[in-house]
Design an enzyme around this catalytic site. Sequence first.
Site, PDB file in Angstrom:
ATOM      1  N   HIS A   1       0.833  -1.198   0.000  1.00  0.00           N
ATOM      2  CA  HIS A   1       0.000   0.000   0.000  1.00  0.00           C
ATOM      3  C   HIS A   1       0.869   1.249   0.000  1.00  0.00           C
ATOM      4  O   HIS A   1       0.666   2.175  -0.783  1.00  0.00           O
ATOM      5  CB  HIS A   1      -0.887  -0.055   1.245  1.00  0.00           C
ATOM      6  CG  HIS A   1      -1.790   1.110   1.410  1.00  0.00           C
ATOM      7  ND1 HIS A   1      -2.976   1.208   0.758  1.00  0.00           N
ATOM      8  CD2 HIS A   1      -1.672   2.213   2.162  1.00  0.00           C
ATOM      9  CE1 HIS A   1      -3.556   2.329   1.094  1.00  0.00           C
ATOM     10  NE2 HIS A   1      -2.785   2.967   1.952  1.00  0.00           N
TER      11      HIS A   1
ATOM     12  N   GLU B   1      -1.940  -5.336  -3.683  1.00  0.00           N
ATOM     13  CA  GLU B   1      -2.668  -4.770  -2.558  1.00  0.00           C
ATOM     14  C   GLU B   1      -4.137  -5.210  -2.614  1.00  0.00           C
ATOM     15  O   GLU B   1      -4.711  -5.618  -1.602  1.00  0.00           O
ATOM     16  CB  GLU B   1      -2.549  -3.247  -2.644  1.00  0.00           C
ATOM     17  CG  GLU B   1      -3.216  -2.511  -1.521  1.00  0.00           C
ATOM     18  CD  GLU B   1      -3.398  -1.046  -1.859  1.00  0.00           C
ATOM     19  OE1 GLU B   1      -2.885  -0.588  -2.901  1.00  0.00           O
ATOM     20  OE2 GLU B   1      -4.066  -0.361  -1.084  1.00  0.00           O
TER      21      GLU B   1
ATOM     22  N   ASN C   1      21.979 -24.501  10.074  1.00  0.00           N
ATOM     23  CA  ASN C   1      23.292 -25.017  10.403  1.00  0.00           C
ATOM     24  C   ASN C   1      24.190 -25.060   9.163  1.00  0.00           C
ATOM     25  O   ASN C   1      25.341 -24.653   9.211  1.00  0.00           O
ATOM     26  CB  ASN C   1      23.125 -26.414  10.991  1.00  0.00           C
ATOM     27  CG  ASN C   1      24.302 -26.788  11.835  1.00  0.00           C
ATOM     28  OD1 ASN C   1      24.449 -26.289  12.935  1.00  0.00           O
ATOM     29  ND2 ASN C   1      25.159 -27.614  11.295  1.00  0.00           N
TER      30      ASN C   1
END
Lengths: 129, 732
Positions: free
Chosen positions: B191, B213, B464
């Site tokens: 927006h 939007e 990891n």
Amino acid sequence: MADRSVKILVVDDFATMRKVVRNLLKQGGYDDIVEAEDGAMAFKTLKSQKIDVVVSDWNMPNMSGLELLKAVRADAELAKTPFLMVTAEALQDNVVAAVKAGVNNYIVKPFTAEVLNEKIKKLVEGLDK
Amino acid sequence: MNYDAMLSLLDELAQEYLFLDCKNIDIPTAGKLLNNLESIINESQKIKTPQLNSCGMGLSQILEKIILDMIKDKNQAADLLEEGIRLMQQIADSFKNTGKYDGSIQEFMGKLVAITGVAISGSDSSVAAESAETNVTEVKEEPLQVQDESLMRDFIAEGLEYIEEIEVNILNLENEPENKEYINTIFRPFHSIKGVASFLNLEKIRSLAHSLENLLDKARNGEISVTAPLIDVVLDGSDALKTLIGQLRDTLEGKKVDESALDIPALKTRITRIEQGFDSDMGDKKVGEILVDEGIISKDKLDEALQINKGTPDKKIGQTLIEEGIVKPKQVSQALRKQVEQVTDLTTIRVDTTKLDDLIDMVGELVITQSMIQQDLKNQLNPDKQLTRDISQFFRITSTLQQVSMTLRMIPIKQTFQRMSRLVRDLAKNAGKNISVELIGEDTEIDRNMVDEIYNPLVHMIRNSVDHGLESPEDRIQLGKSEKGLIQLKAYHRGGNVVIEITDDGKGLDKNKILQKALKNGMISSAEGLTDSEIYKFIFLPGLSTAEKVTDVSGRGVGMDVVRRAVEKLRGKIEIESTVGVGTTFITRFPLTLAIIDGMIVKVGTESYILPTLSIRQALRPSQEAYTNIVGRGEMLDAMGRLMPLIRLYEIFNIEPRHREPWDGIVVVVDSESGSKCLLVDKIIGKAEVVVKSLGEGLKSIKGVAGGAILGDGRIGLIIDIEGLFELSEGR
């Protein structure tokens, strides 16, 4: 043009947008501007210094423009502060909600410097009355 | 009815109206009027006067349109407002004095409709809102030209920041699709970007942000649901925005910009499709592509045919292919049918998983009942031949039904993998590394329930790998590796399990470092006789992290033991393969579903128990010499070269066994997190896949028992929870 220093609070979560509004206001001769990035910050600012006009975005995190407006109107000290609501689309429901909550005027994005300053001017004139 | 309140409200309204100048409307006054009208509408409902209600709504409508500057003839609107207020006063007066109103409001309502273009029925204003939206474009002023370069730069920086925020939040949304707050946090940046882009005249960015939007707005209002395709398209959309903003930056810096890479219209089409409720964004596959996918023609042949086809745009590609003798007409028609199927694929429905579970449960019952019938029939002296045939047909149907019902819960692992690759991208950026992700076997299916469960352990392992596995770009170049690291995610089915491998091409595990740490922490007393894989397994023990620095992602020494525990909780296994300088692979094995357990059926006395196969190390009949009773530590057995505690299952469950001593019965060595122990049972019946049934609310948390299952002979067996059983045996 404003003949005395009018302090305007620009509220928007998007920093670039605040800058846009600041630039547009400058074209109308208003250069005493403070910024806030959401409704809650704006309310704090309003409580701590004298602000003549609030220009606030509608959609913001923490506290939306409408919530800010309601908080301002409910506060005895601030209730009379002129409030200009910035909306993205003139969605009837949004605008009507703001009008009912006592907004002084609204403006639809994107707007020109002319239209913005015209609306600000009116709000400022109302102050002098 | 009391009309005094209504009359005084109307008086107030009339007074307020005097201050209103319709041509040059004062918004605060209009706001007061709107609030007045609202009280009047509420009051009219209370005193049940529909005429006043309709008039009130009508006046609200006009006023709203005046505020929104949607009425051209302001004088007429003002007249109507005044007329309406007068009319309402008349109606209220009439009701107060005579209890009725003989006049009609039809004429007035007609005028209202004429000016607002909206019929007033009830309190629904959605139609009005819609027409407001369409009208707005007309009153919009021309956007201004702001060529302020510093503003552009601000927008670029802030816009990119906002998009990153979107990417992080969308992962949260994927976890909790119903959470409106998450939708909001994604909606808002789009927006804001749209708003500023409209000022800066960045039409492409504005319109794309606007589409996204709108899509999210619909999701927020619950008009469409948050599905994987929606999330995909939002991610793709934010990527496209990122690219557009990047192009903007390049333009500012005077670089040449290649705009051809982005297909914005295609993206917008996808957005629209999802907005219209299509659950998938596939289905646009061309016939030619299908033929290539099926391996009927090669890509080159297709390109060739497409080239030929260029001259005649009306001609279908299939036609050309047939005419060129590349494919048979039948193959094209099959491909065409596939294409239609793709479209029909779109009509999926969402089903509550509890309903699915119920269905699977009932199918399980059905299978058991039918095998009981079959058994009964066999027990008869003279079985009816026809009946026997029918029953075996019935048997085939039920077993197919069971298979099908199990697949209902299966979904491809694709979505999980895609989330992972997104995660790698984010993590890589934080770690300042350059990493590409390779996905293999995305279509491998896995139980819906498992998907959520395996997510966290996988995330941990990936973190990891990114953090400790892969070297920094500088180090990689020095080592002669390509600057870009690679993480490979691979999934496949193996022996009733789904195997997920996470491979990095990083530095590999440092055996010596792990050993030193393990020695230091007193986990082992010497490094002798340990195989590589046993050494690697130390990293799954709590408190062992070989990372030198703690980063914000991992290295706090709590990671890998959490992973192992999570994997084992899912009845899975984890292994490591690693070569110094070449890379590390984490291999995790999970059962396909939690609803079925792969178990070993054992018997104690008359009772059957099921031991999860994954925890079984060995089964043996020990000699009497292997048994020792150590004071303070209880009964021990020498098995697999070690002394292990002995658990007599019949003692734990207090039943009468056939064999009381280990050298008469069978001992099963089982593993759990806390170590290995020996279980004494009477005999092993065999391996079986059983459907796990809960024992019901009341028996939910019985220690040592994970659930029940109905066995092939119709009897019930309890599934042993090894960890719980160990705790029981230790009197914990």
